[in-house]
Design an enzyme around this catalytic site. Structure first.
Site, PDB file in Angstrom:
ATOM      1  N   LYS A  57       1.105  -1.242   0.163  1.00 27.12           N
ATOM      2  CA  LYS A  57      -0.206  -0.182   0.051  1.00 27.12           C
ATOM      3  C   LYS A  57       0.619   1.148  -0.319  1.00 27.12           C
ATOM      4  CE  LYS A  57      -2.005   0.787   3.978  1.00 27.12           C
ATOM      5  NZ  LYS A  57      -3.869   0.703   4.155  1.00 27.12           N
ATOM      6  N   ALA A  85     -12.994   6.522  -1.629  1.00 26.50           N
ATOM      7  CA  ALA A  85     -11.838   7.394  -0.919  1.00 26.50           C
ATOM      8  C   ALA A  85     -11.628   6.911   0.252  1.00 26.50           C
ATOM      9  CB  ALA A  85     -12.994   8.783  -0.902  1.00 26.50           C
ATOM     10  N   GLY A 140      -8.718   8.210   1.801  1.00 25.94           N
ATOM     11  CA  GLY A 140      -7.035   9.277   2.331  1.00 25.94           C
ATOM     12  C   GLY A 140      -5.908   8.595   2.960  1.00 25.94           C
ATOM     13  N   CYS A 168      -3.130   9.687  -6.683  1.00 23.75           N
ATOM     14  CA  CYS A 168      -3.827   9.720  -5.311  1.00 23.75           C
ATOM     15  C   CYS A 168      -5.779  10.726  -6.117  1.00 23.75           C
ATOM     16  CB  CYS A 168      -3.587   9.226  -4.093  1.00 23.75           C
ATOM     17  SG  CYS A 168      -5.116   8.955  -3.263  1.00 23.75           S
ATOM     18  N   ILE A 210      -2.735   3.026 -15.294  1.00 26.57           N
ATOM     19  CA  ILE A 210      -3.565   4.437 -14.435  1.00 26.57           C
ATOM     20  C   ILE A 210      -3.892   3.951 -12.768  1.00 26.57           C
ATOM     21  CG2 ILE A 210      -4.553   5.861 -16.457  1.00 26.57           C
ATOM     22  CD1 ILE A 210      -7.072   4.668 -15.556  1.00 26.57           C
ATOM     23  N   THR A 246      -6.908   5.840  -9.847  1.00 29.19           N
ATOM     24  CA  THR A 246      -8.244   5.663 -10.405  1.00 29.19           C
ATOM     25  C   THR A 246      -8.206   6.902 -10.739  1.00 29.19           C
ATOM     26  OG1 THR A 246      -8.737   6.529  -7.678  1.00 29.19           O
ATOM     27  CG2 THR A 246      -9.187   3.550  -8.702  1.00 29.19           C
ATOM     28  N   GLY A 299      -6.440  -4.832  -8.453  1.00 32.97           N
ATOM     29  CA  GLY A 299      -6.533  -4.296  -7.651  1.00 32.97           C
ATOM     30  C   GLY A 299      -8.044  -4.883  -6.970  1.00 32.97           C
TER      31      GLY A 299
HETATM   32  C1  LIG Z   1      -9.577   0.830  -2.491  1.00 33.62           C
HETATM   33  C2  LIG Z   1      -8.053   0.979  -2.754  1.00 33.62           C
HETATM   34  C3  LIG Z   1      -6.840   1.726  -1.797  1.00 33.62           C
HETATM   35  C4  LIG Z   1      -6.599   1.644  -3.359  1.00 33.62           C
HETATM   36  N1  LIG Z   1      -5.085   2.464  -2.516  1.00 33.62           N
HETATM   37  C5  LIG Z   1      -4.113   2.976  -3.549  1.00 33.62           C
HETATM   38  C6  LIG Z   1      -3.199   2.882  -2.816  1.00 33.62           C
HETATM   39  O1  LIG Z   1      -2.141   3.482  -1.748  1.00 33.62           O
HETATM   40  N2  LIG Z   1      -1.974   3.687  -3.984  1.00 33.62           N
HETATM   41  C7  LIG Z   1      -2.358   3.389  -5.201  1.00 33.62           C
HETATM   42  O2  LIG Z   1      -1.021   3.701  -6.353  1.00 33.62           O
HETATM   43  N3  LIG Z   1      -3.471   3.208  -5.928  1.00 33.62           N
HETATM   44  C8  LIG Z   1      -4.522   2.788  -5.009  1.00 33.62           C
HETATM   45  N4  LIG Z   1      -5.097   2.529  -5.645  1.00 33.62           N
HETATM   46  C9  LIG Z   1      -5.494   2.773  -6.890  1.00 33.62           C
HETATM   47  C10 LIG Z   1      -5.145   0.793  -7.454  1.00 33.62           C
HETATM   48  O3  LIG Z   1      -3.990   0.421  -7.351  1.00 33.62           O
HETATM   49  C11 LIG Z   1      -5.346   0.901  -8.768  1.00 33.62           C
HETATM   50  O4  LIG Z   1      -4.345   1.530  -9.411  1.00 33.62           O
HETATM   51  C12 LIG Z   1      -6.818   1.403  -9.354  1.00 33.62           C
HETATM   52  O5  LIG Z   1      -7.599   0.810  -8.156  1.00 33.62           O
HETATM   53  C13 LIG Z   1      -6.806   0.334 -10.704  1.00 33.62           C
HETATM   54  O6  LIG Z   1      -6.969  -0.700 -10.421  1.00 33.62           O
HETATM   55  P1  LIG Z   1      -8.556  -1.789 -10.630  1.00 33.62           P
HETATM   56  O7  LIG Z   1      -9.492  -0.925 -11.631  1.00 33.62           O
HETATM   57  O8  LIG Z   1      -7.822  -3.712 -11.014  1.00 33.62           O
HETATM   58  O9  LIG Z   1      -8.259  -2.077  -9.290  1.00 33.62           O
HETATM   59  C14 LIG Z   1      -6.271   2.084  -4.480  1.00 33.62           C
HETATM   60  C15 LIG Z   1      -7.082   1.830  -5.265  1.00 33.62           C
HETATM   61  C16 LIG Z   1      -8.626   1.310  -4.145  1.00 33.62           C
HETATM   62  C17 LIG Z   1     -10.009   0.708  -4.890  1.00 33.62           C
END
Ligand SMILES: Cc1cc2nc3c(=O)[nH]c(=O)nc-3n(C[C@H](O)[C@H](O)[C@H](O)COP(=O)(O)O)c2cc1C
Length: 321
Positions: free
Chosen positions: A45, A71, A73, A129, A190, A192, A264
């Site tokens: 993370k 979100a 945070g 983020c 990318i 989110t 993710g």
């Molecule tokens: C609950 C949650 C927490 C996330 N926390 C982080 C984070 O701490 N650092 C980060 O670079 N991306 C974070 N992401 C983004 C994911 O690493 C990823 O870029 C994004 O979810 C798109 O990939 P996916 O569609 O496979 O989930 C988070 C996404 C989610 C859903």
């Protein structure tokens, strides 16, 4: 069976499926579990200098088949506490990439140097983020900041620096180019996509923070477009992220130019068993399509042949999940 191993900026991965940052990566045991379940590598993370509690609940909402709106945070225990988790993960033999965030170049450098000392094979800078003021994409939308932070970190660490960019920009290629100028070894695209949901009964956004970030199947076409555009313009290695739920999704990213992908939301939907399923089905899919390796499929959707009119017999069959 096709060779699934890939090279990510000099780091060999046993397969292209990386655990994405922020999902399932909060402890050494969970990171190690994803590795044992078959991930090609795991990303922690995002960690900053000091502990952060994150936002009050609700911080995440399931949008059914679209994915998640979150979100959080950037809740994290801070870099003082986190190294023991990486030690636990590395004890399983896991290939660990450390994700770092900060408010400015000084914090990124401080956390990156301390993260490197834990033995991670690479660093991913979270410059993307979408919902944390003063962090993430607020600085990550400015190419000059991206270049300066990347360069500051690059000058102080030896492991490859991967810059995770935001889709919340008109010019993802400009951000990737800035990261490359700053010395990035690779780009992750990318994070989110900035998004919102409203509870009409409560007459307010569903998340405590209001705006959040969308992940999952709904953002795959956006991630693919970013990867494809960056590959058209640059030769830097790219990690595709966003909506990888199936082997076919992963292969789309590879054909768009990615050398690896992050997973993710699929882990949140299905648990870490998803890695075994993806590895097995990607091997089968590559065999079916006549590719001897993931590497040989990389960038296949570029070039003049990919732009020629499509003969009817080559139109793709309906997708299976
Ligand atoms: C609950 C949650 C927490 C996330 N926390 C982080 C984070 O701490 N650092 C980060 O670079 N991306 C974070 N992401 C983004 C994911 O690493 C990823 O870029 C994004 O979810 C798109 O990939 P996916 O569609 O496979 O989930 C988070 C996404 C989610 C859903």
């Amino acid at each position: 069976m096709a060779d699934l191993s890939v090279d990510l900026a000099g780091v060999r991965l046993r397969n292209p499926f990386l655990l994405a940052s922020g999902i399932w990566g909060e402890s050494g045991d969970s990171l190690g579990g994803a590795w044992k379940a078959g991930a090609g590598g795991v990303i922690t993370k995002s960690i900053g200098r000091l502990p952060r509690p994150g936002y009050p609940n609700p911080t995440i909402e399931s949008l059914e088949r679209w994915g998640f709106l979150n979100a959080m945070g950037l809740p994290n225990p801070g870099i003082e506490e986190y190294p023991k988790e990486i030690e636990t993960a590395r004890a399983t033999g896991a290939t660990v990439i450390g994700s770092v965030f900060g408010a400015d170049a000084a914090e990124f450098v401080d956390v990156a140097e301390r993260m490197e000392r834990t033995g991670v094979v690479a660093l991913e800078l979270n410059l993307s983020c979408p919902h944390t003021e003063g962090l993430g994409s607020e600085i990550g939308q400015d190419p000059a900041e991206v270049e300066a932070i990347t360069r500051a970190v690059r000058e102080r660490v030896r492991v490859p620096v991967i810059v995770k960019i935001t889709p919340n920009t008109a010019d993802p290629v400009g951000l990737a180019r800035a990261a490359e100028r700053g010395g990035a070894a690779a780009i992750s695209a990318i994070n989110t996509v900035r998004a919102l949901a409203i509870d009409v009964h409560l007459r307010r956004p569903t998340l405590s923070h209001g705006l959040g970030g969308l992940s999952g199947p709904a953002i795959k076409p956006i991630g693919l477009a970013c990867v494809w555009q960056i590959r058209e313009a640059l030769t830097i290695p790219i990690v595709g992220v966003g909506g990888v739920m199936t082997a076919e999704d992963a292969l789309e990213y590879v054909m768009a130019g990615a050398c690896a992908v992050e997973v993710g939301t699929a882990v949140a939907f299905e648990g870490i068993g998803v890695f075994g399923r993806l590895v097995e089905s990607l091997g089968r899919l590559l065999d079916e399509l006549g590719f001897e390796s993931v590497r040989s499929a990389q960038g296949a959707a570029h070039g003049s042949e990919a732009r020629a009119p499509m003969p009817a017999r080559r139109r793709r069959p309906p997708r299976s999940r």
